[in-house]
Scaffold this motif. Structure first.
Motif, PDB file in Angstrom:
ATOM      1  N   PRO A   1      24.548  39.591 -11.245  1.00 40.16           N
ATOM      2  CA  PRO A   1      25.009  39.927  -9.892  1.00 40.16           C
ATOM      3  C   PRO A   1      25.352  41.415  -9.725  1.00 40.16           C
ATOM      4  CG  PRO A   1      26.651  38.626 -11.080  1.00 40.16           C
ATOM      5  CD  PRO A   1      25.423  38.618 -11.920  1.00 40.16           C
ATOM      6  N   ILE A   2      26.026  41.990 -10.719  1.00 33.57           N
ATOM      7  CA  ILE A   2      26.431  43.400 -10.550  1.00 33.57           C
ATOM      8  C   ILE A   2      25.206  44.305 -10.569  1.00 33.57           C
ATOM      9  CG2 ILE A   2      27.842  45.262 -11.492  1.00 33.57           C
ATOM     10  CD1 ILE A   2      29.608  43.163 -12.757  1.00 33.57           C
ATOM     11  N   THR A   3      24.320  44.046 -11.537  1.00 29.65           N
ATOM     12  CA  THR A   3      23.099  44.841 -11.608  1.00 29.65           C
ATOM     13  C   THR A   3      22.332  44.733 -10.291  1.00 29.65           C
ATOM     14  OG1 THR A   3      22.998  44.372 -13.959  1.00 29.65           O
ATOM     15  CG2 THR A   3      21.019  45.253 -12.955  1.00 29.65           C
ATOM     16  N   TYR A   4      22.236  43.524  -9.778  1.00 31.15           N
ATOM     17  CA  TYR A   4      21.484  43.331  -8.542  1.00 31.15           C
ATOM     18  C   TYR A   4      22.093  44.121  -7.387  1.00 31.15           C
ATOM     19  CZ  TYR A   4      20.115  41.199  -4.144  1.00 31.15           C
ATOM     20  OH  TYR A   4      19.680  41.019  -2.864  1.00 31.15           O
ATOM     21  N   LYS A   5      23.408  43.986  -7.215  1.00 30.84           N
ATOM     22  CA  LYS A   5      24.042  44.641  -6.060  1.00 30.84           C
ATOM     23  C   LYS A   5      23.904  46.161  -6.149  1.00 30.84           C
ATOM     24  CE  LYS A   5      27.295  40.978  -5.211  1.00 30.84           C
ATOM     25  NZ  LYS A   5      28.474  40.470  -5.918  1.00 30.84           N
ATOM     26  N   THR A   6      24.149  46.688  -7.336  1.00 27.93           N
ATOM     27  CA  THR A   6      24.050  48.149  -7.461  1.00 27.93           C
ATOM     28  C   THR A   6      22.615  48.610  -7.290  1.00 27.93           C
ATOM     29  OG1 THR A   6      23.994  47.846  -9.851  1.00 27.93           O
ATOM     30  CG2 THR A   6      26.104  48.435  -8.887  1.00 27.93           C
ATOM     31  N   PHE A   7      21.671  47.833  -7.848  1.00 29.60           N
ATOM     32  CA  PHE A   7      20.261  48.204  -7.724  1.00 29.60           C
ATOM     33  C   PHE A   7      19.842  48.194  -6.255  1.00 29.60           C
ATOM     34  CE2 PHE A   7      15.682  47.993  -8.238  1.00 29.60           C
ATOM     35  CZ  PHE A   7      15.454  48.684  -9.405  1.00 29.60           C
ATOM     36  N   LEU A   8      20.356  47.208  -5.537  1.00 27.99           N
ATOM     37  CA  LEU A   8      20.042  47.109  -4.118  1.00 27.99           C
ATOM     38  C   LEU A   8      20.544  48.351  -3.369  1.00 27.99           C
ATOM     39  CD1 LEU A   8      18.853  45.202  -1.970  1.00 27.99           C
ATOM     40  CD2 LEU A   8      21.171  44.354  -1.586  1.00 27.99           C
ATOM     41  N   ILE A   9      21.748  48.768  -3.726  1.00 26.00           N
ATOM     42  CA  ILE A   9      22.289  49.973  -3.086  1.00 26.00           C
ATOM     43  C   ILE A   9      21.390  51.172  -3.374  1.00 26.00           C
ATOM     44  CG2 ILE A   9      24.188  51.638  -3.183  1.00 26.00           C
ATOM     45  CD1 ILE A   9      26.064  49.231  -3.595  1.00 26.00           C
ATOM     46  N   GLY A  10      20.959  51.274  -4.655  1.00 30.44           N
ATOM     47  CA  GLY A  10      20.057  52.367  -5.021  1.00 30.44           C
ATOM     48  C   GLY A  10      18.773  52.308  -4.213  1.00 30.44           C
ATOM     49  N   THR A  11      18.216  51.104  -4.060  1.00 21.39           N
ATOM     50  CA  THR A  11      16.974  50.941  -3.312  1.00 21.39           C
ATOM     51  C   THR A  11      17.148  51.377  -1.859  1.00 21.39           C
ATOM     52  OG1 THR A  11      16.359  49.082  -4.703  1.00 21.39           O
ATOM     53  CG2 THR A  11      15.257  49.252  -2.587  1.00 21.39           C
ATOM     54  N   LEU A  12      18.238  50.939  -1.251  1.00 24.01           N
ATOM     55  CA  LEU A  12      18.468  51.315   0.150  1.00 24.01           C
ATOM     56  C   LEU A  12      18.702  52.815   0.268  1.00 24.01           C
ATOM     57  CD1 LEU A  12      20.726  48.322   1.256  1.00 24.01           C
ATOM     58  CD2 LEU A  12      18.266  48.645   1.626  1.00 24.01           C
ATOM     59  N   ALA A  13      19.397  53.381  -0.719  1.00 26.25           N
ATOM     60  CA  ALA A  13      19.671  54.819  -0.647  1.00 26.25           C
ATOM     61  C   ALA A  13      18.391  55.622  -0.745  1.00 26.25           C
ATOM     62  CB  ALA A  13      20.644  55.218  -1.760  1.00 26.25           C
ATOM     63  N   ILE A  14      17.529  55.276  -1.700  1.00 27.01           N
ATOM     64  CA  ILE A  14      16.299  56.056  -1.871  1.00 27.01           C
ATOM     65  C   ILE A  14      15.350  55.840  -0.702  1.00 27.01           C
ATOM     66  CG2 ILE A  14      15.024  54.338  -3.221  1.00 27.01           C
ATOM     67  CD1 ILE A  14      13.857  56.560  -4.854  1.00 27.01           C
ATOM     68  N   SER A  15      15.408  54.653  -0.085  1.00 26.56           N
ATOM     69  CA  SER A  15      14.501  54.382   1.033  1.00 26.56           C
ATOM     70  C   SER A  15      14.893  55.170   2.273  1.00 26.56           C
ATOM     71  CB  SER A  15      14.503  52.894   1.373  1.00 26.56           C
ATOM     72  OG  SER A  15      14.178  52.146   0.232  1.00 26.56           O
ATOM     73  N   GLY A  16      16.125  55.656   2.335  1.00 32.79           N
ATOM     74  CA  GLY A  16      16.537  56.440   3.491  1.00 32.79           C
ATOM     75  C   GLY A  16      17.166  55.604   4.577  1.00 32.79           C
TER      76      GLY A  16
ATOM     77  N   ALA B   1      19.766  62.534  -8.072  1.00 32.84           N
ATOM     78  CA  ALA B   1      20.385  62.312  -9.383  1.00 32.84           C
ATOM     79  C   ALA B   1      21.254  61.067  -9.340  1.00 32.84           C
ATOM     80  CB  ALA B   1      21.208  63.522  -9.793  1.00 32.84           C
ATOM     81  N   PHE B   2      21.985  60.888  -8.251  1.00 31.33           N
ATOM     82  CA  PHE B   2      22.838  59.705  -8.138  1.00 31.33           C
ATOM     83  C   PHE B   2      22.020  58.414  -8.114  1.00 31.33           C
ATOM     84  CE2 PHE B   2      25.981  62.528  -5.607  1.00 31.33           C
ATOM     85  CZ  PHE B   2      26.489  63.025  -6.785  1.00 31.33           C
ATOM     86  N   PHE B   3      21.145  58.317  -7.106  1.00 30.48           N
ATOM     87  CA  PHE B   3      20.510  57.010  -6.949  1.00 30.48           C
ATOM     88  C   PHE B   3      19.406  56.756  -7.963  1.00 30.48           C
ATOM     89  CE2 PHE B   3      18.745  59.388  -3.109  1.00 30.48           C
ATOM     90  CZ  PHE B   3      17.453  59.545  -3.560  1.00 30.48           C
ATOM     91  N   LYS B   4      18.744  57.807  -8.440  1.00 31.35           N
ATOM     92  CA  LYS B   4      17.696  57.531  -9.418  1.00 31.35           C
ATOM     93  C   LYS B   4      18.289  57.191 -10.781  1.00 31.35           C
ATOM     94  CE  LYS B   4      14.028  57.160  -8.542  1.00 31.35           C
ATOM     95  NZ  LYS B   4      12.963  58.144  -8.408  1.00 31.35           N
ATOM     96  N   ALA B   5      19.400  57.868 -11.140  1.00 36.65           N
ATOM     97  CA  ALA B   5      20.079  57.479 -12.374  1.00 36.65           C
ATOM     98  C   ALA B   5      20.534  56.036 -12.257  1.00 36.65           C
ATOM     99  CB  ALA B   5      21.265  58.398 -12.637  1.00 36.65           C
TER     100      ALA B   5
ATOM    101  N   SER C   1       8.082  57.078  -8.689  1.00 36.72           N
ATOM    102  CA  SER C   1       9.008  57.369  -7.608  1.00 36.72           C
ATOM    103  C   SER C   1       9.686  58.718  -7.842  1.00 36.72           C
ATOM    104  CB  SER C   1      10.036  56.243  -7.535  1.00 36.72           C
ATOM    105  OG  SER C   1      11.186  56.689  -6.880  1.00 36.72           O
ATOM    106  N   THR C   2      10.079  58.986  -9.094  1.00 36.64           N
ATOM    107  CA  THR C   2      10.697  60.277  -9.403  1.00 36.64           C
ATOM    108  C   THR C   2       9.747  61.423  -9.094  1.00 36.64           C
ATOM    109  OG1 THR C   2      11.929  59.204 -11.167  1.00 36.64           O
ATOM    110  CG2 THR C   2      11.833  61.594 -11.208  1.00 36.64           C
ATOM    111  N   VAL C   3       8.497  61.273  -9.555  1.00 34.93           N
ATOM    112  CA  VAL C   3       7.508  62.323  -9.301  1.00 34.93           C
ATOM    113  C   VAL C   3       7.402  62.575  -7.800  1.00 34.93           C
ATOM    114  CG1 VAL C   3       5.083  62.940  -9.520  1.00 34.93           C
ATOM    115  CG2 VAL C   3       6.232  61.773 -11.398  1.00 34.93           C
ATOM    116  N   SER C   4       7.364  61.490  -7.053  1.00 34.64           N
ATOM    117  CA  SER C   4       7.218  61.589  -5.613  1.00 34.64           C
ATOM    118  C   SER C   4       8.433  62.283  -4.982  1.00 34.64           C
ATOM    119  CB  SER C   4       7.016  60.180  -5.066  1.00 34.64           C
ATOM    120  OG  SER C   4       7.134  60.154  -3.684  1.00 34.64           O
ATOM    121  N   GLN C   5       9.633  61.896  -5.420  1.00 37.83           N
ATOM    122  CA  GLN C   5      10.853  62.515  -4.872  1.00 37.83           C
ATOM    123  C   GLN C   5      10.937  63.995  -5.230  1.00 37.83           C
ATOM    124  OE1 GLN C   5      12.998  60.890  -2.772  1.00 37.83           O
ATOM    125  NE2 GLN C   5      11.402  59.352  -2.914  1.00 37.83           N
TER     126      GLN C   5
END
Lengths: 481, 654
Positions: free
Chosen positions: B383-398, B349-353, B321-325
């Motif tokens: 729960p915290i890992t999941y919620k934050t990861f979900l935010i990252g996923t939605l952010a990178i997906s656009g 940098a924000f969402f991939k980190a 995903s990083t390579v692609s971005q």
């Protein structure tokens, strides 16, 4: 008379200390510790005198010897290399049961030869210097008399070295025939004013002369002795030979090349091209051959061939910036290569044991300090900033571009990429593999001093290279042919 | 602003203290605090510098702070000097800010590791080198940082050297480290040559002088500037993992996860984008290079995105995903939208980190398990890992109004505007794969049925040192995009594009050489934005429909398109091809040509004049290697004859 003698004080002191006093002490006292200390003091004093007299620029003995600046810089370099090797050699030879007083005498006599080469302003002096250094090396290579590889190395080095000396002296004779002089200045003026009596003979002579030095620095195709001799010789000797010896050959080659290439004739262009080709092939052969080596000493030997190739780029340049780059590189190279070989020596066991890549497995865990220092030397050899080796390479590469040899720089950069492969291979072995086999501790003894000094030098040359370059730049133009 | 030169100094001091005395400090807390404190100090200094720059008029915001003259010889002189301007301070804030969070996270993540101090020493070393890279006012100092981050990355990839790592022709993590370093050296080869050529032209390596002098020396499209920029770009493909040198990044995942987050996602891999942005005038002068960058970027974005679809290692998915971005960022640079490229560096940098640290939290909680096929249902345990990861996923997906939406959309918009509809189309396709593999990853990890072994694995949430950085990064991933709201939206809600205004002076000259594309594209832009949003959501929906009912559908698909699946699973066989075409031959040359051919065939065969010798000596290779002196002498003689002939021949010609 006094002020004149002052100029050559370093040469006089080392000469007297060696010939008049040293040999007497060594013959009658037979106390190794004393001899060791005495010669250490001699080299240190010589180095200090060289620094003190550095400003006394001039020629002596009917123009046969130059003093000050350039030559004195090399005096200091040779003495430092001598001192560092000597300190590292003591525990090494004691361990391998090969310590004899003569070793130190020979080492100092080699330094004397090197200093003559750097001070030379006359072919004859150059030749005497080369021979004094080489003969000392031949004997030192075979110093471990019970080790067949050491004896073989000495013999091979002697036979091939004598062969090369023949060409060196033949080249000098032809140049004398063409110009009527052996004095650098006179040869230079003859070249510049196009007053050569036999241009073809001159060209042949100059080529043979350069070839003679190519042998001493182990450049292709005159390099084949180097891996065998460097591998077979006692490691402490290899450390000294491959650094001091190479730097000395360049210290003599730089002025000679600058006079034979002084003109603007076909000879100069052809010579430049020839050296460029030799340089390119040398670094490729050295680096590519090093990849397949499994013996660390041999790998470093091939890599030292490659480094000679890099330094030849400065000769191709032919101007002051080229020689400056060589001087800087020779300095950095001396410290990093001595450091690497000394560590190899510390880890080495009897009969050439513990020299394989696999013996370095997990060194980072077993002896973290040695491994860390070795990595610094290897990264510097590979030319990774901010270590000394990087700036040396950088200056050399820039000098080749300045001379219009962009292709040579491309080859050089490419071959230094290749070199990362094997330097890094050793680092990977040390850090990223588990220890295996015999993993007994190897104490470094007083060789630790050598390592500490070399490390500081390698790092300092990278972080504040300006100190050395400003010294080099303060010299007056070296030769005015 | 002389105090700003302290920014790179703090991590250096941290590195020295932790590196030399780390073992004696004994306390993990102390070591962690020193190392993190050093980065925090840099961050605070960077913020102060930023405030100072902000107070200045826009066109004066470039301050050079000389430290000392590094080397001066003849025509060649280089200073250690730092340049604080809009571009470098932005990168510095990202590096030190995210760097600090990752340092804090690592205190928890590396807890109990026997080489705890060594890890933090390397991390500080990395930050020091990275800051040199971006703050340098000349290329040589950048190159120092460039090599230095490579070195730190190498040390950190191989940090757990006694672990095996599954890669093509790679067994140990040490091999992965070596591969990363060597592949990068090939790129450095390009940078070095470009540097020599620039020095030869300008007599200096200062960025300001080069950027100012280039338009005077070269006309647009001149051959030298094309060669130089292509060479620089070769370096960028190495550091930023683009085709053809991108093969090292997935293997770099052998390092500890905080390293992947900091070095291989947020900072080091964006050095290529930084370098191009820094020398944007050169690139703007060379349309051919720009076209190459677009081509490489878009191809990499799509190729890496498709590979990511089938991988099962949580970190490898993120690596592709990083390579692609990064490919997206290069597309932006290539079409001349420098600001958009840098903007994506920041949001990425924000969402991939965040995603990497989240994956680290998962790996930590799952006892070093990385295979997403052996996870599932972790939502309730973490729960915290999941919620934050979900935010990252939605952010990178656009997904609209999260940070990734703004930056990716701006890139796609410029790809359409300055490039072509086709470029935009491929970009949207790549964005679709992003949404797909990210949702697949999230689903297989956190949702669905639990596929791990309940007897041996007891998933648990990570400690606060790890979750707090996740939360901070999640907030940044949500709101970070507001710094660069596109004009078309900003116009409606009355928000300026802060980032574009801030960076404008840096790219002013470069932009002057690019074809300006103006005009009222408002309706088109809205339309494209809507399409890409639909595409992102449909990527997520598709992944959801395939994986919602377990792996049955996915397996069926893999079977049906088995050839395609195999191709993707094996990463298009690029590694194998390189091994066959490059690595093998060089090694063979060393062993067979240099040794067997030159030594045995030429010396012993040719000179001894007998093929029998080869056979006779074959049993005692060792003897041959130690060589026969006469043969060496003959070889020398041949060399002498040839060299003398070469020298004399031109003289003898009439």
């Amino acid at each position: 008379m006094m002020p004149a003698l002052f100029q050559v004080l370093p040469l006089v002191v080392i000469w007297l200390a060696l010939g008049a006093v040293g040999i007497v002490i060594q013959a009658y006292v037979r106390n190794t510790k004393l001899v060791f200390g005495y010669y250490l003091g001699t080299l240190a004093l010589t180095a200090i005198l060289a620094v003190v007299t550095a400003g006394a620029k001039g020629t002596m003995f009917s123009g046969m010897i130059t003093t000050g600046g350039y030559a004195n810089f090399f005096d200091v370099l040779f003495c430092s290399a001598g001192i560092l090797s000597m300190i590292a050699a003591r525990p090494y030879l004691q361990r391998l049961d090969g310590e004899l007083d003569e070793f130190y005498t020979l080492l100092v006599s080699a330094v004397t030869g090197m200093m003559l080469m750097a001070h030379s302003n006359h072919m004859l002096v150059t030749f005497i210097g080369v021979e004094l250094m080489s003969i000392s090396f031949y004997v030192m290579s075979g110093f471990l008399r019970s080790d067949i590889r050491s004896v073989e190395a000495a013999l091979k080095y002697f036979l091939l070295g004598a062969f090369a000396s023949g060409f060196l002296v033949y080249g000098m004779a032809l140049i004398y025939g063409a110009t009527g002089s052996l004095e650098f200045g006179a040869i230079g003026s003859a070249v510049v004013s196009d007053a050569l009596r036999f241009p073809v003979l001159f060209a042949i002579g100059a080529t043979l002369l350069v070839i003679g030095f190519c042998f001493k620095i182990a450049a292709f195709p005159f390099h084949q002795w180097a891996p065998d001799v460097y591998e077979g010789a006692p490691t402490a000797v290899t450390a000294f030979m491959s650094t001091g010896g190479k730097a000395a050959a360049f210290s003599a080659l730089i002025p000679i090349a600058s006079v034979v290439m002084a003109g603007d004739s076909v000879v100069t262009g052809q010579m430049q091209l020839m050296v460029a080709i030799v340089s390119a092939v040398t670094m490729l052969v050295g680096n590519i051959s090093a990849i397949a080596q499994s013996n660390v000493k041999r790998m470093l030997a091939y890599s030292s061939i490659a480094h000679a190739g890099y330094m030849l780029m400065g000769i191709v340049n032919g101007t002051t910036s080229g020689s400056e780059a060589i001087v800087f590189y020779a300095t950095a190279y001396t410290f990093m290569q001595i450091g690497a070989f000394v560590i190899v020596g510390i880890l080495e066991r009897e009969e050439g044991g513990h020299l394989q890549l696999d013996d370095y497995a997990g060194l980072g865990k077993r002896q973290p300090v040695l491994a860390a220092l070795m990595s610094i030397f290897l990264f510097s050899l590979a030319g990774i900033p901010p270590l000394g080796g990087f700036f040396g390479k950088y200056l050399l590469f820039v000098s080749a571009i300045d001379a219009g040899f962009t292709w040579l720089t491309i080859v050089a950069v490419a071959s230094s990429v290749i070199s990362v492969w094997f330097y890094l291979g050793l680092v990977v072995k040390m850090y990223f593999t588990e220890p295996s086999g015999d993993t007994s501790e190897s104490p470094s003894g007083i060789a630790a001093i050598t390592l500490a000094v070399s490390t500081v030098a390698v790092i300092a040359l990278g972080i504040v290279p300006g100190w050395i370059t400003s010294v080099i730049r303060s010299w007056p133009p070296m030769l005015t042919p | 602003m002389n105090y700003s030169a302290l920014i790179p100094l703090f991590p250096l001091v941290g590195f020295i203290i932790v590196g030399l005395f780390g073992k004696r400090l004994a306390s993990e807390k102390l070591v962690g605090s020193i190392a993190s404190g050093a980065i925090l100090a840099s961050f605070v200094t960077a913020v102060m510098t930023f405030m100072d720059l902000l107070a200045m008029p826009a066109d004066a915001r470039s301050v050079i702070v000389p430290v000392y003259t590094w080397i001066a010889t003849g025509s060649f002189s280089v200073d250690i000097a730092y340049q604080f301007d809009q571009l470098s301070i932005l990168f510095t804030l990202i590096i030190t800010g995210i760097g600090f969070l990752i340092h804090v996270y690592s205190i928890g993540y590396m807890h109990g590791d026997k080489s705890f101090p060594r890890f933090f020493a390397y991390l500080n070393l990395f930050v020091f080198m990275m800051l040199n890279l971006v703050l340098a006012n000349n290329m040589l100092l950048t190159f120092l940082g460039w090599e230095g981050v490579g070195l730190a990355s190498y040390l950190l990839i191989g940090f757990w050297y006694n672990r095996t790592f599954d890669g093509t022709n790679i067994v140990w993590t040490g091999d992965a480290a070596k591969k990363a370093f060597i592949v990068n050296r090939i790129g450095d080869f390009g940078v070095l040559l470009a540097m020599f050529m620039l020095f030869n032209t300008f007599g200096t390596l200062d960025y300001n002088a080069i950027n100012a002098g280039a338009p005077i020396v070269w006309a647009k499209g001149a051959l030298p500037v094309t060669i130089i920029t292509l060479l620089l770009f070769l370096g960028c493909t190495g550091k930023s993992a683009q085709i053809p040198l991108g093969i090292w990044l997935p293997d770099a995942m052998a390092g500890p996860t905080p390293v992947s987050a900091l070095i291989h996602a947020a900072t080091m891999v964006t050095s290529g984008i930084f370098l191009i942005a820094r020398t944007n005038v050169l690139f703007a002068l060379s349309p051919d290079t720009m076209a190459v960058i677009v081509g490489v970027g878009i191809t990499t974005a799509l190729v890496a995105g498709t590979i990511g679809v089938v991988q099962n290692d949580i970190k490898k998915v993120l690596a592709y995903s990083t390579v692609s971005q990064l490919g997206f960022m290069f597309v932006a640079l290539g079409v001349g939208a420098f600001t958009a490229g840098v903007f994506h560096v920041m949001t990425h940098a924000f969402f991939k980190a965040l995603l990497f640290l989240g994956s680290g939290s998962v790996i930590h909680g799952m006892h070093e398990e990385q295979d997403i096929q052996k996870m599932g249902g972790l939502k309730k345990y973490m729960p915290i890992t999941y919620k934050t990861f979900l935010i990252g996923t939605l952010a990178i997906s656009g997904i609209p109004f999260l940070s990734g939406f703004f930056s990716k959309d701006e890139i796609l918009w410029f790809a359409f505007l300055n490039g072509s509809p086709l470029l935009w189309g491929v970009g949207v396709l790549a964005a679709f794969t992003t949404a797909f593999y990210m949702w697949r990853l999230t689903h297989l990890t956190f949702l669905g049925n639990e596929r791990f072994d309940h007897h041996h694995v007891h998933p648990h949430e990570s400690p606060a040192t790890m979750t707090i950085p996740l939360i901070v990064l999640a907030v940044l991933s949500v709101f970070g995009g507001l710094l660069g709201v596109p004009h078309v939206i900003g116009h409606v809600v009355h928000m300026p594009n802060l980032l574009e205004d801030w960076l404008a002076p840096v790219f002013a000259v470069g932009n002057g050489f690019l074809v300006p594309h103006v005009g009222d594209h408002t309706s088109t832009e809205w339309l494209l934005m809507a399409i890409s949003t639909v595409v992102a959501i449909s990527g997520i929906m598709l992944a959801r429909s395939i994986y919602a009912g377990g792996n049955a559908k996915a397996d069926a698909l893999a079977k049906r398109f088995s050839a395609l699946y195999k191709l993707l699973w094996n990463k298009y066989f690029v590694d194998e091809a390189y091994h066959l075409a490059i690595v093998g031959p060089i090694f063979a040359m060393s062993r067979d040509l240099m040794w067997k051919f030159v030594d045995i065939v030429i010396i012993d065969g040719f000179i001894n004049g007998s093929a029998r010798t080869v056979g006779a000596f074959a049993g005692t290779l060792r003897k041959i290697q130690s060589g026969v002196a006469q043969n060496y002498a003959l070889m020398m003689m041949a060399g002498i004859v040839i060299l003398v002939a070469v020298m004399v021949y031109p003289l003898l010609r009439p």
